[in-house]
Write a protein that holds these residues in place. Structure first.
Motif, PDB file in Angstrom:
ATOM      1  N   ALA A   1      -0.073  -5.011   4.091  1.00 37.60           N
ATOM      2  CA  ALA A   1      -1.357  -5.678   4.494  1.00 37.60           C
ATOM      3  C   ALA A   1      -1.047  -7.152   4.382  1.00 37.60           C
ATOM      4  O   ALA A   1      -0.092  -7.888   3.381  1.00 37.60           O
ATOM      5  CB  ALA A   1      -2.508  -4.865   4.281  1.00 37.60           C
TER       6      ALA A   1
ATOM      7  N   ILE B   1       0.883  -0.966   0.115  1.00 38.60           N
ATOM      8  CA  ILE B   1      -0.138   0.301  -0.036  1.00 38.60           C
ATOM      9  C   ILE B   1       0.778   1.100  -0.095  1.00 38.60           C
ATOM     10  O   ILE B   1       1.891   1.569   0.888  1.00 38.60           O
ATOM     11  CB  ILE B   1      -1.002  -0.286   0.856  1.00 38.60           C
ATOM     12  CG1 ILE B   1      -1.577  -0.774   1.206  1.00 38.60           C
ATOM     13  CG2 ILE B   1      -1.409   0.903   1.000  1.00 38.60           C
ATOM     14  CD1 ILE B   1      -2.320  -1.250   2.629  1.00 38.60           C
TER      15      ILE B   1
ATOM     16  N   PHE C   1      -2.686  -0.639  -4.686  1.00 41.40           N
ATOM     17  CA  PHE C   1      -2.454  -1.326  -3.678  1.00 41.40           C
ATOM     18  C   PHE C   1      -1.867  -2.524  -5.153  1.00 41.40           C
ATOM     19  O   PHE C   1      -2.855  -2.510  -5.956  1.00 41.40           O
ATOM     20  CB  PHE C   1      -4.094  -2.090  -3.237  1.00 41.40           C
ATOM     21  CG  PHE C   1      -4.966  -0.530  -2.110  1.00 41.40           C
ATOM     22  CD1 PHE C   1      -4.723  -1.226  -0.642  1.00 41.40           C
ATOM     23  CD2 PHE C   1      -5.417   0.466  -2.614  1.00 41.40           C
ATOM     24  CE1 PHE C   1      -5.134  -0.096  -0.523  1.00 41.40           C
ATOM     25  CE2 PHE C   1      -5.729   0.624  -2.083  1.00 41.40           C
ATOM     26  CZ  PHE C   1      -6.137   0.831  -0.345  1.00 41.40           C
TER      27      PHE C   1
ATOM     28  N   LEU D   1      -9.892  -1.099   3.014  1.00 39.58           N
ATOM     29  CA  LEU D   1      -8.708  -1.083   3.138  1.00 39.58           C
ATOM     30  C   LEU D   1      -8.921   0.780   2.273  1.00 39.58           C
ATOM     31  O   LEU D   1      -8.862   1.865   2.644  1.00 39.58           O
ATOM     32  CB  LEU D   1      -7.459  -1.347   2.080  1.00 39.58           C
ATOM     33  CG  LEU D   1      -7.300  -2.528   3.471  1.00 39.58           C
ATOM     34  CD1 LEU D   1      -5.861  -3.219   2.753  1.00 39.58           C
ATOM     35  CD2 LEU D   1      -6.549  -1.698   4.784  1.00 39.58           C
ATOM     36  N   GLU D   2      -9.332   0.120   1.184  1.00 38.88           N
ATOM     37  CA  GLU D   2      -9.744   1.257   0.002  1.00 38.88           C
ATOM     38  C   GLU D   2     -10.054   2.225   1.077  1.00 38.88           C
ATOM     39  O   GLU D   2     -10.064   3.111   0.687  1.00 38.88           O
ATOM     40  CB  GLU D   2     -10.933   1.424  -0.968  1.00 38.88           C
ATOM     41  CG  GLU D   2      -9.712   0.284  -2.125  1.00 38.88           C
ATOM     42  CD  GLU D   2     -10.222   0.214  -3.439  1.00 38.88           C
ATOM     43  OE1 GLU D   2      -9.963   0.799  -4.757  1.00 38.88           O
ATOM     44  OE2 GLU D   2     -10.925  -0.351  -3.660  1.00 38.88           O
TER      45      GLU D   2
ATOM     46  N   GLU E   1      -6.385 -11.205   9.284  1.00 36.03           N
ATOM     47  CA  GLU E   1      -5.463  -9.918   8.810  1.00 36.03           C
ATOM     48  C   GLU E   1      -4.838  -9.252   9.431  1.00 36.03           C
ATOM     49  O   GLU E   1      -4.604  -9.199  10.881  1.00 36.03           O
ATOM     50  CB  GLU E   1      -6.927  -9.150   8.057  1.00 36.03           C
ATOM     51  CG  GLU E   1      -8.161  -9.468   8.054  1.00 36.03           C
ATOM     52  CD  GLU E   1      -9.616  -9.067   7.651  1.00 36.03           C
ATOM     53  OE1 GLU E   1     -10.136  -9.196   6.693  1.00 36.03           O
ATOM     54  OE2 GLU E   1      -9.652  -7.280   8.296  1.00 36.03           O
TER      55      GLU E   1
ATOM     56  N   MET F   1      -7.109   1.350   9.381  1.00 39.03           N
ATOM     57  CA  MET F   1      -6.857   1.007   9.234  1.00 39.03           C
ATOM     58  C   MET F   1      -6.649  -0.521  10.031  1.00 39.03           C
ATOM     59  O   MET F   1      -7.194  -1.871  10.286  1.00 39.03           O
ATOM     60  CB  MET F   1      -5.861   0.824   8.386  1.00 39.03           C
ATOM     61  CG  MET F   1      -5.538   1.126   7.504  1.00 39.03           C
ATOM     62  SD  MET F   1      -4.149   1.298   6.548  1.00 39.03           S
ATOM     63  CE  MET F   1      -2.927   2.473   6.932  1.00 39.03           C
TER      64      MET F   1
ATOM     65  N   VAL G   1      -1.975  -5.615   9.327  1.00 44.93           N
ATOM     66  CA  VAL G   1      -1.539  -4.640   8.954  1.00 44.93           C
ATOM     67  C   VAL G   1      -0.098  -3.458   9.177  1.00 44.93           C
ATOM     68  O   VAL G   1      -0.573  -3.717  10.558  1.00 44.93           O
ATOM     69  CB  VAL G   1      -2.578  -3.146   8.628  1.00 44.93           C
ATOM     70  CG1 VAL G   1      -1.966  -2.548   7.332  1.00 44.93           C
ATOM     71  CG2 VAL G   1      -3.681  -3.293   7.698  1.00 44.93           C
TER      72      VAL G   1
END
Length: 713
Positions: free
Chosen positions: A337, A289, A379, A358-359, A325, A317, A327
């Motif tokens: 991530a 990212i 990304f 995330l976006e 998950e 985030m 990050v």
């Protein structure tokens, strides 16, 4: 014959012997633990641990001896001399302090053995001083062999204890505790075996055994309290050290600004996730990212605002993370991530959902005081083991995909494709070729005419850089200039262009002005003004014949510094053109803050101007703005008569494009008669018509439009 075992079983109270043995064992173990701590410290902290070690050892030695003596049945009345009793305790503590300090000093390889021997001597001195403090109604004598054996055992076992302690190993503490206990106990009971008592009958003399036994238990209890105090100190320090180490570990693995895991933590987690994916036969998504417009935040609002944006985005985030998950911030405005893809059906959906969250987090506006900032992000996704089977390759492929996303105008998320490797390899090879292009005379300058729409006269020429690759031929501008900027070549190439253009223009007749593009990297360099002044001085070109062209986005990066630089250039007599007006951060405030000598209206407004009322309105507005400010407007990319008619109708001052002349080598322009060379030396050095062609400084080969030299009007 009296033996040691017989002395213990027949002459001592067995319960007090057990208490003494327990006290000795506990004290020795605590002493060993404390001594171990002294080895790993230094300075005043080391001294403090030595004191605790000596107190623990002295108490264990003295109390073991005193409790065992109180449990000894001498067969005659006994009492104790208080001075010698206290002196024996001081001997135990003092001798232990010196011995342990020497053992832990590492002054020589024999220091542990010597220090241990001193501790053994201290134990013996303590014991026999304590025996001297024993007042009995009888005559004392000694069995010399047992006496010598007791001292020898004390010295040997104590030396062995310190040697064991200084040797690294998981059992070093326990070995020291066992051998130190042996040094204390063998000394005492062997020494007591050496004792011979001849009773004397003294009327009225007696000793209260019950009181002595009670005193022994009290001393044992007190000694245990002291020893346990040392143990508690050790445990507290261990907890504090453990907490400190854990805190330091968290700091080492966390980003101090955002609180997210840092690069080190990311590498550890990725290693673990790859192992888990390999064992379970599942897939793993690595997502690179990069924030899109973070530099603008720093430039416009300052680094404190940039830091706040990073903190806010990091909190977002962190808040969106679900099970499996992860990050991390790996540096600057770059994040990474990890998404564990489990399940045949849900794996793809889970990854898409994660990317969507995330976006949304990065594209949601960030409020800073009175301003809103939208950074957005690019990304790049690589899948293990589909795209890579090793960690380095997986990271590299995610970076390649992220780079593709960053250069794409339509996609913020790109998945890795094998073709990306070939593109990057080709790009790197081209960058390598570019480094040698200048020395290999593959670069040349072409010139495109700039014409007055009122009189039809030539107003000047724009110098456009060309590169003809020996194998690939002409290189497109979208490839050439970014490569030069990314690889630190633009400063050298830009200086060469400026010097060559000025050196050629000095010989022109008529003496037309020459326009030279300045890249953002050049403009940000501290010595641009000095460079321009130096080139003008070397070539002899009058400053009023040089015009520097730069885009508004170049100025916008650091507006205050940029305006200062522009004023310095104006003081030299150089004119300044605002290039590609209307495509960047165009603002009236920029035009108000600095008196530009020319506005160049970008070619994109003319491609559909005939059919687009909006484009015509913009053209009309810019031309009116230029007239109101007294700044000439030059239209770029003019290719057709209808475009020319539009400009004439709207009162445009100047134009440039294929309709008036394609970029050409100086020799070709001289051949048409538009320019004569007044210096024959320059004429012979002018590049010929067949010389290398390539790209200009950020523009198409046609100077205004198109990606190839074959573009036609």
């Amino acid at each position: 014959m009296v033996t040691v075992l017989g002395c213990i079983t027949e002459k001592h109270n067995v319960w007090l012997v057990l208490v003494a043995g327990l006290l000795c064992a506990v004290g020795s173990w605590v002493t060993a633990r404390l001594f171990q701590r002294t080895v790993g410290t230094a300075g005043m902290q080391k001294l403090g641990w030595h004191v605790l070690t000596a107190i623990s050892a002295g108490v264990a030695i003295w109390c073991t001896h005193f409790v065992a003596m109180l449990g000894f049945d001498a067969g005659v009345p006994v009492s104790f001399d208080p001075f010698l009793t206290v002196l024996s305790l001081l001997i135990a503590v003092g001798g232990s302090t010196f011995g342990f300090a020497l053992a832990g000093s590492r002054v020589t390889r024999f220091a542990p053995a010597l220090g241990g021997a001193i501790v053994g001597v201290a134990i013996a001195l303590m014991h026999y001083t304590g025996m001297m403090a024993w007042r009995i109604e009888g005559i004392i004598s000694w069995d010399v062999p047992y006496l010598v054996a007791s001292v020898a055992c004390s010295v040997v076992f104590a030396a062995a204890a310190l040697v064991c302690a200084m040797r690294a190993g998981p059992h070093a503490v326990n070995l020291m505790a066992v051998t130190l206990s042996l040094a204390i106990l063998t000394l005492h009971f062997t020494g007591m075996t050496a004792l011979r008592i001849t009773p004397l009958v003294v009327p009225g003399a007696f000793s209260d055994l019950a009181a002595l036994h009670t005193l022994a238990l009290a001393i044992a209890g007190l000694s245990l309290v002291i020893v346990c105090t040392g143990l508690v100190s050790y445990l507290i320090d261990s907890d504090v050290r453990a907490e400190s180490l854990e805190h330091l570990r968290r700091m080492a693995l966390s980003d101090l600004l955002t609180g997210l895991p840092n690069r080190g933590s990311f590498n550890e987690r990725l290693d673990l996730e790859i192992v888990l994916a390999r064992e379970a036969g599942t897939r793993l998504a690595l997502i690179g990212i990069d924030l899109n417009r973070f530099k603008e935040v720093n430039d416009l609002r300052g680094h404190h605002a940039g830091d706040e944006v990073l903190r806010i985005l990091a909190r977002r985030m962190t808040g969106l993370l679900r099970e499996n998950e992860f990050v991390a911030r790996i540096g600057g405005d770059e994040f990474a991530a990890i998404c564990r893809m489990t399940g045949e059906v849900t794996a793809e959906a889970g990854l898409e959902d994660f990317l969507g969250r995330l976006e949304a987090a990065l594209y949601k506006p960030v409020r800073l005081d009175e301003y809103e900032v939208v950074t957005g992000g690019s990304f790049g996704v690589a899948i293990y083991p589909d795209d890579a089977t090793s960690k380095p390759v997986l990271i590299n492929n995610a970076d390649l995909a992220m780079y593709r996303a960053k250069t794409s105008m339509t996609r913020s998320v790109c998945f890795y494709e094998p073709a990306m490797d070939e593109m990057v390899r080709a790009r790197r090879n081209l960058a390598s070729d570019l480094r040698g292009a200048l020395a290999a005379t593959q670069l040349s300058i072409h010139y495109q005419v700039q014409t007055s729409l009122v009189t039809g006269e030539t107003r000047g020429y724009e110098a456009l850089l060309r590169w003809r690759h020996p194998v690939q031929g002409p290189i497109p501008p979208a490839t050439f200039i970014p490569l030069a900027e990314e690889n630190g070549l633009i400063l050298e190439i830009g200086e060469w262009v400026l010097r060559q253009a000025c050196a050629m223009a000095i010989s022109w007749d008529p003496p037309y002005p020459v326009a030279v593009n300045v890249s953002a990297v050049q403009f940000a360099h501290a010595n641009l003004t000095q460079l321009v002044a130096g080139v003008l001085g070397e070539t002899g070109l009058p400053a009023q014949r040089l015009q520097l062209e730069l885009t508004e986005s170049t100025i916008f990066a650091d507006r205050g510094r940029s305006l200062r630089t522009l004023r310095q250039l104006k003081e030299l007599g150089v004119s300044i053109a605002l290039d590609d007006f209307g495509t960047g951060y165009s603002s009236l405030d920029t035009l108000r803050s600095f008196p530009f000598d020319r506005i160049k209206l970008d070619q994109s407004f003319f491609s559909e101007a005939e059919a687009s009322p909006q484009d015509r309105a913009i053209i009309r507005a810019v031309l009116a703005l230029g007239k109101s400010l007294g700044i000439p407007v030059l239209a770029e990319g003019i290719e057709t008569q209808s475009q020319l008619a539009l400009l004439t109708e709207e009162g445009c001052d100047e134009a440039q494009g294929f309709l008036f002349g394609r970029p050409a080598a100086l020799a070709e322009i001289v051949g048409t008669g538009r320019i004569r060379l007044v210096d024959t030396r320059v004429a012979h050095s002018v590049p010929g018509k067949g010389d290398a062609e390539g790209i200009d400084n950020g523009k198409s080969p046609g100077a205004e439009h198109g990606q190839t030299l074959d573009s036609t009007t």
